[in-house]
Design a protein around this motif. Structure first.
Motif, PDB file in Angstrom:
ATOM      1  N   LYS A 205       0.840  -1.211  -0.077  1.00  0.00           N
ATOM      2  CA  LYS A 205      -0.072   0.014  -0.285  1.00  0.00           C
ATOM      3  C   LYS A 205       0.863   1.265  -0.086  1.00  0.00           C
ATOM      4  CE  LYS A 205      -3.240   2.852   0.521  1.00  0.00           C
ATOM      5  NZ  LYS A 205      -4.088   3.161  -0.674  1.00  0.00           N
ATOM      6  N   ILE A 206       0.653   2.025  -1.038  1.00  0.00           N
ATOM      7  CA  ILE A 206       1.664   3.307  -1.262  1.00  0.00           C
ATOM      8  C   ILE A 206       0.651   4.395  -0.575  1.00  0.00           C
ATOM      9  CG2 ILE A 206       2.768   4.850  -2.857  1.00  0.00           C
ATOM     10  CD1 ILE A 206       3.871   2.276  -2.544  1.00  0.00           C
ATOM     11  N   THR A 207       1.195   5.039   0.266  1.00  0.00           N
ATOM     12  CA  THR A 207       0.635   6.159   1.244  1.00  0.00           C
ATOM     13  C   THR A 207       0.047   7.104   0.109  1.00  0.00           C
ATOM     14  OG1 THR A 207       2.044   5.847   3.132  1.00  0.00           O
ATOM     15  CG2 THR A 207       0.823   7.934   2.970  1.00  0.00           C
ATOM     16  N   ASP A 208      -1.220   7.667   0.283  1.00  0.00           N
ATOM     17  CA  ASP A 208      -1.687   8.643  -0.601  1.00  0.00           C
ATOM     18  C   ASP A 208      -1.052   9.868  -0.467  1.00  0.00           C
ATOM     19  OD1 ASP A 208      -3.686   6.529  -1.389  1.00  0.00           O
ATOM     20  OD2 ASP A 208      -5.102   7.229   0.018  1.00  0.00           O
ATOM     21  N   GLY A 209      -1.190  10.775  -1.583  1.00  0.00           N
ATOM     22  CA  GLY A 209      -0.658  12.103  -1.588  1.00  0.00           C
ATOM     23  C   GLY A 209       0.731  12.372  -1.723  1.00  0.00           C
ATOM     24  N   TYR A 210       1.511  11.210  -1.935  1.00  0.00           N
ATOM     25  CA  TYR A 210       2.942  11.513  -2.428  1.00  0.00           C
ATOM     26  C   TYR A 210       3.343  11.121  -3.651  1.00  0.00           C
ATOM     27  CZ  TYR A 210       3.812  12.035   2.560  1.00  0.00           C
ATOM     28  OH  TYR A 210       3.669  12.475   4.075  1.00  0.00           O
ATOM     29  N   VAL A 211       2.515  10.063  -4.407  1.00  0.00           N
ATOM     30  CA  VAL A 211       3.004   9.699  -5.701  1.00  0.00           C
ATOM     31  C   VAL A 211       2.269  10.347  -6.805  1.00  0.00           C
ATOM     32  CG1 VAL A 211       2.954   7.722  -7.203  1.00  0.00           C
ATOM     33  CG2 VAL A 211       3.875   7.347  -4.874  1.00  0.00           C
ATOM     34  N   ILE A 212       2.762  11.160  -7.872  1.00  0.00           N
ATOM     35  CA  ILE A 212       2.177  11.805  -8.788  1.00  0.00           C
ATOM     36  C   ILE A 212       1.656  10.929  -9.775  1.00  0.00           C
ATOM     37  CG2 ILE A 212       2.477  13.677 -10.397  1.00  0.00           C
ATOM     38  CD1 ILE A 212       4.382  14.974  -8.674  1.00  0.00           C
ATOM     39  N   SER A 213       2.750   9.990 -10.484  1.00  0.00           N
ATOM     40  CA  SER A 213       2.398   8.815 -11.554  1.00  0.00           C
ATOM     41  C   SER A 213       3.385   7.898 -11.340  1.00  0.00           C
ATOM     42  CB  SER A 213       2.705   9.769 -12.812  1.00  0.00           C
ATOM     43  OG  SER A 213       3.922  10.317 -12.821  1.00  0.00           O
ATOM     44  N   THR A 214       3.044   6.831 -12.107  1.00  0.00           N
ATOM     45  CA  THR A 214       3.585   5.482 -12.099  1.00  0.00           C
ATOM     46  C   THR A 214       3.820   5.009 -13.695  1.00  0.00           C
ATOM     47  OG1 THR A 214       2.679   4.896 -10.033  1.00  0.00           O
ATOM     48  CG2 THR A 214       3.553   3.121 -11.689  1.00  0.00           C
ATOM     49  N   ARG A 215       5.162   4.569 -14.020  1.00  0.00           N
ATOM     50  CA  ARG A 215       5.313   4.162 -15.201  1.00  0.00           C
ATOM     51  C   ARG A 215       6.096   2.991 -15.200  1.00  0.00           C
ATOM     52  NH1 ARG A 215       8.001   8.382 -19.184  1.00  0.00           N
ATOM     53  NH2 ARG A 215       6.281   9.819 -18.264  1.00  0.00           N
ATOM     54  N   VAL A 216       6.076   2.249 -16.380  1.00  0.00           N
ATOM     55  CA  VAL A 216       6.849   0.849 -16.378  1.00  0.00           C
ATOM     56  C   VAL A 216       7.644   1.098 -17.967  1.00  0.00           C
ATOM     57  CG1 VAL A 216       7.426  -1.564 -16.337  1.00  0.00           C
ATOM     58  CG2 VAL A 216       5.979  -0.376 -14.724  1.00  0.00           C
ATOM     59  N   ARG A 217       8.842   1.065 -18.189  1.00  0.00           N
ATOM     60  CA  ARG A 217       9.311   1.264 -19.525  1.00  0.00           C
ATOM     61  C   ARG A 217      10.460   0.259 -19.632  1.00  0.00           C
ATOM     62  NH1 ARG A 217      12.598   7.044 -20.623  1.00  0.00           N
ATOM     63  NH2 ARG A 217      14.543   6.064 -20.045  1.00  0.00           N
ATOM     64  N   THR A 218      10.634  -0.091 -21.203  1.00  0.00           N
ATOM     65  CA  THR A 218      11.710  -0.810 -21.522  1.00  0.00           C
ATOM     66  C   THR A 218      12.156  -0.581 -22.890  1.00  0.00           C
ATOM     67  OG1 THR A 218      12.189  -3.291 -21.549  1.00  0.00           O
ATOM     68  CG2 THR A 218      10.331  -2.651 -22.400  1.00  0.00           C
ATOM     69  N   GLY A 219      13.226  -1.130 -23.526  1.00  0.00           N
ATOM     70  CA  GLY A 219      13.799  -0.843 -24.606  1.00  0.00           C
ATOM     71  C   GLY A 219      13.823  -2.050 -25.610  1.00  0.00           C
ATOM     72  N   ARG A 220      13.824  -2.028 -26.954  1.00  0.00           N
ATOM     73  CA  ARG A 220      13.942  -3.097 -27.497  1.00  0.00           C
ATOM     74  C   ARG A 220      14.687  -2.811 -28.850  1.00  0.00           C
ATOM     75  NH1 ARG A 220      12.316  -5.482 -23.722  1.00  0.00           N
ATOM     76  NH2 ARG A 220      10.537  -6.583 -23.439  1.00  0.00           N
ATOM     77  N   ASN A 221      15.519  -3.553 -29.437  1.00  0.00           N
ATOM     78  CA  ASN A 221      16.309  -3.399 -30.586  1.00  0.00           C
ATOM     79  C   ASN A 221      15.971  -4.635 -31.711  1.00  0.00           C
ATOM     80  OD1 ASN A 221      17.923  -0.896 -30.297  1.00  0.00           O
ATOM     81  ND2 ASN A 221      19.148  -1.990 -28.707  1.00  0.00           N
ATOM     82  N   ILE A 222      16.243  -4.217 -32.730  1.00  0.00           N
ATOM     83  CA  ILE A 222      15.602  -5.123 -33.833  1.00  0.00           C
ATOM     84  C   ILE A 222      16.666  -6.003 -34.300  1.00  0.00           C
ATOM     85  CG2 ILE A 222      14.565  -5.363 -36.074  1.00  0.00           C
ATOM     86  CD1 ILE A 222      13.125  -2.720 -35.485  1.00  0.00           C
TER      87      ILE A 222
END
Length: 489
Positions: A205-222
Motif C-alpha cells: 500500500k503506497i501512502t496517498d498524496g505522495y505519488v504523482i504518477s507511475t510508469r514502467v518502460r523498457t527498450g527493444r532493438n531489432i
C-alpha cells in the motif's frame, strides 16, 4: 578523408563527401537553436594520441627518416585495417588509432575507464582495438561516450554503448567486466531470468498524496539492424517503417496513432510531422523524449538526421507509448497518474507482448540472448530493460545530502523530475537501479518497497522526527527487501 584545420578538431572519415558536413546537415526546420549549437560545440572526438598532445599537423616535429617511417607506417596500418575489415564509415566515424586513450585523469570514473585503468586494461585494449563487428562497428565507437564524458558528479556511468548486437560478443573482454561492475557482479556465464506475471507483484500500500504518477518502460532493438548510435539514415528509416506498420495493427485499449516529430518528412501519412507546439506539449506532459543536446548523446551521434524517422506512438488514452529511434530502436512505456502499479504493469505486459508478436509476424525479432536477456544500446539496460518508476513528492528527504545514498540502500536510482541532470524541485523519479539478473516482477517489487520506505522517511521528517535509525546501514539484499515488503503490505 578530411583533415582538420587545427589540432583542436577531430580527424573524421566519411564514406563519401570530401568535406566535413555539419552534424545537423539533414535536420528539419523544427530543430531548436540549442540542438544546432550543441551539435556544433560538442567536445572534439580525439583522433589518436597526437591530437591530445597538440602536435603540429604539418609534421614539423618529425626530424628524421625513422620517425617519418613510423608515422607513415601507422597511418597505412590504419587505412589498411579500415579497408580490409570494412569499418563502418556512415555515420562519420572517429578513431583513437591503435593506442589506448589516456584514462589517467582522476576525472575518468566510469565503469569502462575503471576496467581500462585496471591491471588487464592494456591487454584488453590490445586484443580488441582491431576487432570489428559484421556491421563495421569498432571498439572506438563503443567507448566514445566514455572518452568524451569522463564521468558524472552523482552517479557512476557505464562509459560505453553498443553499436549493434554483436558488440557484446566481439568486445566481450571489455563489456563483460563493465557489465559485472554495473550489475552487481553478474558473471559472464550467468543466465537471465524473466517473469511477467502481474500476480507476483506484492500488494504494498503506497501512502496517498505522495505519488504523482507511475510508469514502467523498457527498450527493444531489432535483430539484424545496427543500434541508433551506429545506424545510418536508411537503417533508421527502416526501423520507423517496421515499427509504424506494427503499431497500426494494435487494437483494443492499445489502439492509437503514430506522431512523427515536427519537421520529419519520413512518414507518408504525416509528411511534415506534428507541429512544433504539439511536440513541445508532449514533452511538457512527460510523454516524449528530449532533443539529443547533451554531451553524452552527442558523443553517441544521436543528433544525426534529426528529427527524421523519429516519433512517438500513443494509444488513445495515452497510457501506452512507444518511442521510435531514441537511444534504442524502440522504447515501450506504460503509464498513468497515481500509484496503481499492478494496472500499469498489466498493460505493459500485454503491450510488449503484442508488439513483439506483431514484429515477429512481420519477420523481425528483437535482440535477445539467454545470458543478457534483451540486448539494448546501453549495458545498464540489459536484461529486462525495465525501469519501473514513480514520480514522488519528497521536499524534505530529497534535500538531505545523503539522499542518493539512502536510495542506493533500497536499490533505487533517483532522478530529478525532468531527468538525471535536472535541479531540485522537491519531486523525484524513483526507479529500480538494476535491470539484469532479476525478473521484471522482482524489480517492480524492489521499486515498491523502496518508494514506500522513503515515503515513510518523508513522513517522519514532516513530523519533525529523527530518521537516522531508520536508514539501512548497507544495501539491502533481495531477501531483506522481501521481508521488508511483507511489513509494508
Amino acid at each position: 578523408t578530411t583533415f582538420p584545420s587545427s589540432s583542436t578538431q577531430p580527424l573524421v572519415f566519411h564514406s563519401s563527401s570530401p568535406t566535413l558536413n555539419p552534424p545537423f546537415a539533414k535536420m528539419g526546420g523544427a530543430v531548436s537553436v540549442e540542438l544546432q549549437l550543441a551539435s556544433k560545440c560538442r567536445p572534439p572526438a580525439l583522433f589518436e594520441q597526437d591530437l591530445r598532445k597538440n602536435l603540429p599537423l604539418d609534421a614539423s616535429d618529425i626530424t628524421d627518416v625513422a620517425q617519418a617511417q613510423k608515422e607513415v607506417s601507422r597511418l597505412r596500418r590504419l587505412g589498411k585495417w579500415m579497408h580490409e575489415r570494412r569499418v563502418r564509415l556512415n555515420p562519420p566515424h572517429c578513431f583513437y588509432g591503435f593506442e589506448m586513450p589516456d584514462f589517467s585523469d582522476p576525472g575518468y570514473t566510469s565503469c569502462m575507464a575503471e576496467v581500462f585503468k585496471g591491471p588487464n586494461g592494456q591487454k584488453i585494449w590490445d586484443d580488441l582495438c582491431e576487432q570489428v563487428t559484421s556491421n563495421g562497428v569498432t571498439l572506438d565507437k563503443c567507448i566514445r561516450t566514455g572518452v568524451e564524458n569522463k564521468g558524472h558528479p552523482t552517479i557512476k556511468t557505464v562509459g560505453m554503448s553498443a553499436g549493434d548486437e554483436e558488440c557484446y560478443t566481439v568486445f566481450a573482454d571489455i563489456f563483460d567486466p563493465v557489465i559485472a561492475l554495473r550489475h552487481g557482479g553478474y558473471s559472464k556465464d550467468a543466465k537471465h531470468t524473466t517473469d511477467m506475471n502481474v500476480d507476483n507483484i506484492m500488494d504494498i500500500k503506497i501512502t496517498d498524496g505522495y505519488v504523482i504518477s507511475t510508469r514502467v518502460r523498457t527498450g527493444r532493438n531489432i535483430q539484424g539492424l545496427p543500434f541508433p548510435p551506429s545506424c545510418n539514415y536508411k537503417e533508421r528509416l527502416k526501423v520507423e517503417q517496421i515499427a509504424t506498420k506494427a503499431f497500426l495493427s494494435l487494437d483494443g485499449e492499445l489502439k492509437g496513432d503514430y506522431y512523427p516529430l515536427a519537421g520529419s518528412n519520413t512518414y507518408a501519412a504525416k509528411p511534415n510531422g506534428i507541429t512544433h507546439e504539439e511536440e513541445e506539449q508532449l514533452r511538457k506532459d512527460h510523454f516524449l523524449f528530449q532533443e539529443p543536446d547533451s554531451t553524452l548523446l552527442l558523443a553517441g551521434h544521436m543528433e544525426r538526421d534529426w528529427p527524421h524517422a523519429r516519433g512517438i506512438f500513443c494509444n488513445e488514452a495515452k497510457s501506452f507509448l512507444a518511442w521510435v529511434n531514441e537511444e534504442d530502436c524502440l522504447r515501450l512505456i506504460s503509464m498513468e497518474m497515481g500509484s496503481d502499479i499492478k494496472n500499469v504493469f498489466a498493460r505493459f505486459a500485454r503491450g510488449t507482448n503484442v508488439v513483439e508478436e506483431t514484429f515477429k509476424a512481420a519477420g523481425y525479432g528483437f535482440c535477445h540472448s539467454e545470458h543478457l536477456g534483451y540486448i539494448l544500446t546501453c549495458p545498464s539496460n540489459l536484461g529486462t530493460g525495465i525501469r519501473a518508476s514513480m514520480m514522488v513528492k519528497l521536499p524534505n528527504v530529497g534535500k538531505l545530502e545523503n539522499f542518493r545514498d539512502i536510495c542506493d540502500k533500497y536499490r533505487l536510482q533517483a532522478r530529478g523530475s525532468a531527468g538525471v541532470d535536472s535541479g531540485f524541485t522537491g519531486v523525484f523519479d524513483l526507479s529500480n537501479s538494476e535491470r539484469l539478473g532479476k525478473s521484471e516482477t522482482e524489480l517492480v517489487n524492489i521499486m515498491l518497497v523502496g518508494v514506500q520506505s522513503i515515503i515513510n522517511l518523508e513522513k517522519k521528517l514532516e513530523a519533525g522526527e529523527d530518521i537516522s535509525g531508520d536508514i539501512p546501514a548497507n544495501i539491502l539484499s533481495m531477501e531483506e527487501i522481501v521481508e521488508l515488503g511483507k511489513k509494508l503490505l
